[in-house]
Design a protein around this motif. Sequence first.
Motif, PDB file in Angstrom:
ATOM      1  N   GLU A   1       0.813  -1.212   0.000  1.00  0.00           N
ATOM      2  CA  GLU A   1       0.000   0.000   0.000  1.00  0.00           C
ATOM      3  C   GLU A   1       0.845   1.260   0.000  1.00  0.00           C
ATOM      4  N   SER A   2       2.140   1.118   0.298  1.00  0.00           N
ATOM      5  CA  SER A   2       3.032   2.262   0.328  1.00  0.00           C
ATOM      6  C   SER A   2       3.635   2.572  -1.040  1.00  0.00           C
ATOM      7  N   LEU A   3       3.248   1.796  -2.054  1.00  0.00           N
ATOM      8  CA  LEU A   3       3.714   2.042  -3.415  1.00  0.00           C
ATOM      9  C   LEU A   3       2.659   2.837  -4.177  1.00  0.00           C
ATOM     10  N   PRO A   4       3.067   3.789  -5.004  1.00  0.00           N
ATOM     11  CA  PRO A   4       2.086   4.628  -5.709  1.00  0.00           C
ATOM     12  C   PRO A   4       1.224   3.827  -6.687  1.00  0.00           C
ATOM     13  N   ALA A   5      -0.050   4.112  -6.707  1.00  0.00           N
ATOM     14  CA  ALA A   5      -0.951   3.445  -7.643  1.00  0.00           C
ATOM     15  C   ALA A   5      -0.542   3.699  -9.081  1.00  0.00           C
ATOM     16  N   ALA A   6      -0.010   4.895  -9.352  1.00  0.00           N
ATOM     17  CA  ALA A   6       0.412   5.217 -10.722  1.00  0.00           C
ATOM     18  C   ALA A   6       1.535   4.297 -11.184  1.00  0.00           C
ATOM     19  N   TRP A   7       2.453   3.961 -10.274  1.00  0.00           N
ATOM     20  CA  TRP A   7       3.527   3.020 -10.627  1.00  0.00           C
ATOM     21  C   TRP A   7       2.946   1.640 -10.904  1.00  0.00           C
ATOM     22  N   LEU A   8       2.110   1.174 -10.009  1.00  0.00           N
ATOM     23  CA  LEU A   8       1.567  -0.180 -10.133  1.00  0.00           C
ATOM     24  C   LEU A   8       0.714  -0.316 -11.389  1.00  0.00           C
ATOM     25  N   ASN A   9       0.016   0.745 -11.761  1.00  0.00           N
ATOM     26  CA  ASN A   9      -0.816   0.692 -12.967  1.00  0.00           C
ATOM     27  C   ASN A   9       0.029   0.533 -14.227  1.00  0.00           C
ATOM     28  N   GLU A  10       1.255   1.039 -14.208  1.00  0.00           N
ATOM     29  CA  GLU A  10       2.134   0.935 -15.374  1.00  0.00           C
ATOM     30  C   GLU A  10       3.039  -0.289 -15.322  1.00  0.00           C
ATOM     31  N   LEU A  11       3.181  -0.879 -14.175  1.00  0.00           N
ATOM     32  CA  LEU A  11       4.119  -1.984 -14.003  1.00  0.00           C
ATOM     33  C   LEU A  11       3.639  -3.215 -14.766  1.00  0.00           C
ATOM     34  N   THR A  12       4.412  -3.663 -15.722  1.00  0.00           N
ATOM     35  CA  THR A  12       3.954  -4.728 -16.621  1.00  0.00           C
ATOM     36  C   THR A  12       3.840  -6.078 -15.931  1.00  0.00           C
ATOM     37  N   VAL A  13       4.586  -6.280 -14.845  1.00  0.00           N
ATOM     38  CA  VAL A  13       4.568  -7.583 -14.162  1.00  0.00           C
ATOM     39  C   VAL A  13       3.749  -7.544 -12.881  1.00  0.00           C
ATOM     40  N   ARG A  14       2.951  -6.501 -12.708  1.00  0.00           N
ATOM     41  CA  ARG A  14       2.250  -6.301 -11.431  1.00  0.00           C
ATOM     42  C   ARG A  14       1.444  -7.518 -10.998  1.00  0.00           C
ATOM     43  N   ASP A  15       0.604  -8.021 -11.860  1.00  0.00           N
ATOM     44  CA  ASP A  15      -0.315  -9.083 -11.451  1.00  0.00           C
ATOM     45  C   ASP A  15       0.427 -10.367 -11.099  1.00  0.00           C
ATOM     46  N   GLU A  16       1.403 -10.735 -11.914  1.00  0.00           N
ATOM     47  CA  GLU A  16       2.129 -11.962 -11.620  1.00  0.00           C
ATOM     48  C   GLU A  16       2.954 -11.810 -10.349  1.00  0.00           C
ATOM     49  N   ALA A  17       3.626 -10.670 -10.179  1.00  0.00           N
ATOM     50  CA  ALA A  17       4.443 -10.470  -8.980  1.00  0.00           C
ATOM     51  C   ALA A  17       3.594 -10.546  -7.721  1.00  0.00           C
ATOM     52  N   ALA A  18       2.426  -9.914  -7.740  1.00  0.00           N
ATOM     53  CA  ALA A  18       1.539  -9.944  -6.575  1.00  0.00           C
ATOM     54  C   ALA A  18       1.047 -11.359  -6.297  1.00  0.00           C
ATOM     55  N   ALA A  19       0.675 -12.074  -7.346  1.00  0.00           N
ATOM     56  CA  ALA A  19       0.155 -13.435  -7.165  1.00  0.00           C
ATOM     57  C   ALA A  19       1.234 -14.370  -6.623  1.00  0.00           C
ATOM     58  N   LEU A  20       2.454 -14.270  -7.146  1.00  0.00           N
ATOM     59  CA  LEU A  20       3.544 -15.114  -6.649  1.00  0.00           C
ATOM     60  C   LEU A  20       3.871 -14.784  -5.202  1.00  0.00           C
ATOM     61  N   ALA A  21       3.858 -13.511  -4.866  1.00  0.00           N
ATOM     62  CA  ALA A  21       4.135 -13.111  -3.488  1.00  0.00           C
ATOM     63  C   ALA A  21       3.112 -13.727  -2.532  1.00  0.00           C
ATOM     64  N   GLU A  22       1.846 -13.700  -2.929  1.00  0.00           N
ATOM     65  CA  GLU A  22       0.802 -14.265  -2.076  1.00  0.00           C
ATOM     66  C   GLU A  22       0.983 -15.770  -1.906  1.00  0.00           C
ATOM     67  N   ARG A  23       1.333 -16.475  -2.974  1.00  0.00           N
ATOM     68  CA  ARG A  23       1.520 -17.920  -2.882  1.00  0.00           C
ATOM     69  C   ARG A  23       2.733 -18.257  -2.032  1.00  0.00           C
ATOM     70  N   LEU A  24       3.786 -17.476  -2.152  1.00  0.00           N
ATOM     71  CA  LEU A  24       4.965 -17.705  -1.323  1.00  0.00           C
ATOM     72  C   LEU A  24       4.641 -17.476   0.159  1.00  0.00           C
ATOM     73  N   ALA A  25       3.864 -16.433   0.428  1.00  0.00           N
ATOM     74  CA  ALA A  25       3.469 -16.146   1.803  1.00  0.00           C
ATOM     75  C   ALA A  25       2.616 -17.289   2.369  1.00  0.00           C
ATOM     76  N   ASP A  26       1.737 -17.836   1.546  1.00  0.00           N
ATOM     77  CA  ASP A  26       0.921 -18.971   1.982  1.00  0.00           C
ATOM     78  C   ASP A  26       1.800 -20.170   2.304  1.00  0.00           C
ATOM     79  N   GLN A  27       2.805 -20.448   1.488  1.00  0.00           N
ATOM     80  CA  GLN A  27       3.697 -21.572   1.730  1.00  0.00           C
ATOM     81  C   GLN A  27       4.532 -21.354   2.978  1.00  0.00           C
ATOM     82  N   ALA A  28       4.882 -20.091   3.238  1.00  0.00           N
ATOM     83  CA  ALA A  28       5.686 -19.799   4.424  1.00  0.00           C
ATOM     84  C   ALA A  28       4.894 -20.033   5.696  1.00  0.00           C
ATOM     85  N   GLY A  29       3.586 -19.820   5.634  1.00  0.00           N
ATOM     86  CA  GLY A  29       2.749 -19.948   6.821  1.00  0.00           C
ATOM     87  C   GLY A  29       2.621 -21.361   7.294  1.00  0.00           C
TER      88      GLY A  29
END
Length: 304
Positions: A276-304
Amino acid sequence: MDITARARGTLLGLACGDALGRPVEGWPRSRIASEHGRLTEMQDRGIHGLPAGEVTDDTELALCLARSLVESDGFHPDDAARRFAEWFEGDPTGIGGMTRRVLSRVATGEPWDQAAEHVWTQSPEGQNAGNGSVMRCAPLAIRYATDAETLVETSVASSRLTHWDPRCTHGCSALNLVVAGFLRGEADPVSMALERLSDDAPAAVTVALREASTTTDPTMLPVTAYVVDTLEAGVGHALLAETAEEAIVTAVNNGGDTDTVGAVAGAVAGARFGAESLPAAWLNELTVRDEAAALAERLADQAG
């Protein structure tokens, strides 16, 4: 803030730092100031001539590692090396010299460990300890956020896929211990990292962490592609900032190896402050946004 929000911040922060710094990679601080004032928005063109929001090898290799961790349910060096070699054969953007030399051998069938050690032993001082493994290692910090011993072991092993030098291997451990500390919400991850680093970690790595935690002027942080400098700068900018956005902007505007220092600062600050501390304007332009977020969530789930 839970670990999932911090994990998203880690990978998205890494990618944002890479994308913001990419067009001005190699520029001195004075040139960035002259042409952009203070660079705060994603730019197109630049050194690699790519559209705004595009990333380079920093993010692409981190995502290769993240995919391997998720799909293999943990770190398996042969799988990660295979993915790196396949990525290399796609003519990637911005690949570093040591990574190129190692993966060009792996792509012809040479075992990754033999190739990496050979390239390291044949590389003179000054060309043997770049930041090409520390820039990509943050996915391990998410996957092993609650297991410091395994995190140290896998960080070293992951670096050795391309970067065999002890400053690189232990530099990855140091960075990941700091990121993992922020993922867990610890108040002083640097002190924890210093305590948990291996006894054989080079003094240069421990000095870099201490310098990062005591620096008060971000413009005095180093800007080179030497792994120890990138470790110090990435952690230092993240510690001095009040948001992930500030850490990335300050790191990039300092000049030098802007995409990689920006990526490392972004990973640490993203873990500290969350996505949430990253600007929405950056995230809207970031080409890998969706995959990076999804992988992060799956990694966090595995860590738990």
